[in-house]
Motif scaffolding. Structure first.
Motif, PDB file in Angstrom:
ATOM      1  N   UNK A 212    -110.981 -28.256   7.805  1.00 53.08           N
ATOM      2  CA  UNK A 212    -110.433 -27.202   6.955  1.00 53.08           C
ATOM      3  C   UNK A 212    -109.604 -26.291   7.836  1.00 53.08           C
ATOM      4  N   UNK A 213    -108.331 -26.094   7.465  1.00 55.34           N
ATOM      5  CA  UNK A 213    -107.438 -25.191   8.189  1.00 55.34           C
ATOM      6  C   UNK A 213    -106.751 -24.264   7.193  1.00 55.34           C
ATOM      7  N   UNK A 214    -106.464 -23.033   7.630  1.00 54.54           N
ATOM      8  CA  UNK A 214    -105.903 -22.036   6.722  1.00 54.54           C
ATOM      9  C   UNK A 214    -105.074 -21.024   7.499  1.00 54.54           C
ATOM     10  N   UNK A 215    -104.000 -20.566   6.864  1.00 54.34           N
ATOM     11  CA  UNK A 215    -103.332 -19.362   7.351  1.00 54.34           C
ATOM     12  C   UNK A 215    -102.670 -18.648   6.181  1.00 54.34           C
ATOM     13  N   UNK A 216    -102.587 -17.339   6.292  1.00 52.87           N
ATOM     14  CA  UNK A 216    -101.807 -16.517   5.381  1.00 52.87           C
ATOM     15  C   UNK A 216    -101.279 -15.344   6.187  1.00 52.87           C
ATOM     16  N   UNK A 217     -99.977 -15.118   6.120  1.00 55.17           N
ATOM     17  CA  UNK A 217     -99.403 -14.071   6.947  1.00 55.17           C
ATOM     18  C   UNK A 217     -98.111 -13.566   6.324  1.00 55.17           C
ATOM     19  N   UNK A 218     -97.827 -12.298   6.524  1.00 58.42           N
ATOM     20  CA  UNK A 218     -96.532 -11.707   6.193  1.00 58.42           C
ATOM     21  C   UNK A 218     -95.946 -11.172   7.481  1.00 58.42           C
ATOM     22  N   UNK A 219     -94.781 -11.691   7.879  1.00 54.22           N
ATOM     23  CA  UNK A 219     -94.178 -11.332   9.149  1.00 54.22           C
ATOM     24  C   UNK A 219     -92.682 -11.162   8.940  1.00 54.22           C
ATOM     25  N   UNK A 223     -93.187 -14.815   4.398  1.00 54.72           N
ATOM     26  CA  UNK A 223     -94.553 -14.752   3.890  1.00 54.72           C
ATOM     27  C   UNK A 223     -95.009 -16.176   3.630  1.00 54.72           C
ATOM     28  N   UNK A 224     -96.149 -16.553   4.180  1.00 51.32           N
ATOM     29  CA  UNK A 224     -96.537 -17.947   4.048  1.00 51.32           C
ATOM     30  C   UNK A 224     -98.031 -18.151   3.954  1.00 51.32           C
ATOM     31  N   UNK A 225     -98.398 -19.300   3.359  1.00 48.37           N
ATOM     32  CA  UNK A 225     -99.798 -19.700   3.253  1.00 48.37           C
ATOM     33  C   UNK A 225     -99.895 -21.204   3.441  1.00 48.37           C
ATOM     34  N   UNK A 226    -100.904 -21.643   4.163  1.00 46.48           N
ATOM     35  CA  UNK A 226    -101.195 -23.051   4.336  1.00 46.48           C
ATOM     36  C   UNK A 226    -102.683 -23.272   4.119  1.00 46.48           C
ATOM     37  N   UNK A 227    -103.008 -24.280   3.321  1.00 47.80           N
ATOM     38  CA  UNK A 227    -104.388 -24.708   3.115  1.00 47.80           C
ATOM     39  C   UNK A 227    -104.440 -26.208   3.350  1.00 47.80           C
ATOM     40  N   UNK A 228    -105.340 -26.654   4.194  1.00 47.62           N
ATOM     41  CA  UNK A 228    -105.449 -28.077   4.524  1.00 47.62           C
ATOM     42  C   UNK A 228    -106.932 -28.421   4.636  1.00 47.62           C
ATOM     43  N   UNK A 229    -107.445 -29.165   3.660  1.00 51.16           N
ATOM     44  CA  UNK A 229    -108.857 -29.558   3.627  1.00 51.16           C
ATOM     45  C   UNK A 229    -108.919 -31.071   3.461  1.00 51.16           C
ATOM     46  N   UNK A 251    -101.664 -27.842   0.977  1.00 49.56           N
ATOM     47  CA  UNK A 251    -100.724 -26.974   0.269  1.00 49.56           C
ATOM     48  C   UNK A 251     -99.982 -26.089   1.263  1.00 49.56           C
ATOM     49  N   UNK A 252     -98.665 -26.027   1.119  1.00 49.18           N
ATOM     50  CA  UNK A 252     -97.829 -25.112   1.890  1.00 49.18           C
ATOM     51  C   UNK A 252     -97.023 -24.279   0.905  1.00 49.18           C
ATOM     52  N   UNK A 253     -97.044 -22.973   1.061  1.00 50.64           N
ATOM     53  CA  UNK A 253     -96.295 -22.067   0.189  1.00 50.64           C
ATOM     54  C   UNK A 253     -95.658 -21.005   1.074  1.00 50.64           C
ATOM     55  N   UNK A 254     -94.332 -21.037   1.203  1.00 47.77           N
ATOM     56  CA  UNK A 254     -93.629 -20.131   2.116  1.00 47.77           C
ATOM     57  C   UNK A 254     -92.479 -19.449   1.382  1.00 47.77           C
ATOM     58  N   UNK A 255     -92.378 -18.130   1.520  1.00 50.21           N
ATOM     59  CA  UNK A 255     -91.235 -17.359   1.031  1.00 50.21           C
ATOM     60  C   UNK A 255     -90.433 -16.884   2.228  1.00 50.21           C
TER      61      UNK A 255
END
Length: 287
Positions: A212-219, A223-229, A251-255
């Motif tokens: 399980x890997x995860x990130x969420x950040x606004x820089x 702005x991005x999120x990754x979920x990998x299970x 799932x990858x979701x990046x703005x």
């Protein structure tokens, strides 16, 4: 997450029961489901709207996604890993339904409705990270990982397109016509991801693996999120070769927001989303 579930819901960045020093190459693939859009300007109304790559530009929503992963396990507990995923798509729209404008490198591109447009969107995802085996036993490993995640995005358009500087716009329309190939390339700053991983050998040569890997950040403007299970079963074929069948949620979701000096024209803001829920296959070689 309950501590009792850790041996089962964990991540294995390696496909083998590793030794003190072990290098693994893993190749595989799965099908992704994509939903990608870009903020652009309507030249008729002057308002911004969302252009959808799949419904408006006819890019494939479901596409095969290959991946490669390299892992080096050393000093019994340490892992360095590098993985790469690719999603490259292109399509032709015979009669574009919606006109739009965008600005790239101080140039306005005016794309007309009704004409043929060739569109390209290439996304490459690269992760580099480090893992440490916190718990080890005769038939299991459990560890924590930290990595950096970077996306390489390339957008291309080709067709009957008006081209001009913002000062040359007349009634929000570029007067000159051309058949240029617009190419816009973006690279996100390395974004951190954190995870837990491990493996459990239930009979000799057969393992349950999960991560399980995860990130969420606004820089800045990203702005991005990754979920990998992933949960799977890994089997030894020969001394060096292994095969894995797994069930993966990815799932990858990046703005990505880009700033334009011309406030009247929208400069190619991206929202990139793709995900996969389903089986994946891979084969690995260790030496």
């Amino acid at each position: 997450m309950s501590i009792r579930l850790l041996p089962l819901i964990i991540a294995s960045l390696v496909s083998t029961q590793v030794q003190a020093d072990d290098f693994t190459i893993q190749l595989g693939g799965f099908y992704s489901q994509s939903d990608t859009n870009m903020e652009v300007t309507n030249p008729v109304s002057g308002n911004n709207f969302t252009l959808d790559y799949e419904s408006d530009l006819k890019l494939a929503e479901n596409e095969f996604l290959p991946f490669i992963e390299l892992n080096y396990h050393f000093n019994e507990r340490h892992n360095i890993y590098l993985d790469w995923k690719q999603l490259h798509r292109s399509a032709d729209t015979q009669a574009l339904a919606k006109p739009f404008q965008l600005e790239i490198n101080d140039t306005i591109y005016d794309i007309k409705a009704g004409g043929k447009l060739s569109s390209t969107l290439n996304i490459d995802v690269l992760r580099l990270g480090y893992g440490y085996d916190v718990f080890q036993g005769s038939n299991y490993d459990v560890g924590l990982s930290f990595g950096l995640h970077t996306m390489f995005i390339k957008t291309g358009f080709e067709g009957m397109i008006g081209v001009c500087a913002s000062s040359e716009l007349l009634n929000n329309v570029c007067g000159s016509q051309a058949i240029p190939r617009i190419v816009d390339e973006n690279v996100t700053a390395p974004l951190p991801d954190f995870g837990i991983y491990g493996q459990y050998e239930f009979v000799p040569g057969w393992q349950v693996t999960s991560h399980a890997q995860y990130f969420y950040i606004t820089l800045n403007d990203v702005k991005g999120e990754l979920v990998d299970i992933k949960v799977g079963v890994d089997a030894q074929i020969t001394q060096n070769w292994r095969m894995s069948v797994a069930y993966n949620y990815y799932k990858v979701d990046v703005d990505i927001a880009q700033n334009s000096p011309n406030k009247d024209t929208q400069i190619a803001d991206y929202n990139i989303y793709y995900s996969f829920i389903g089986p994946m296959l891979s084969i690995s070689y260790s030496f």
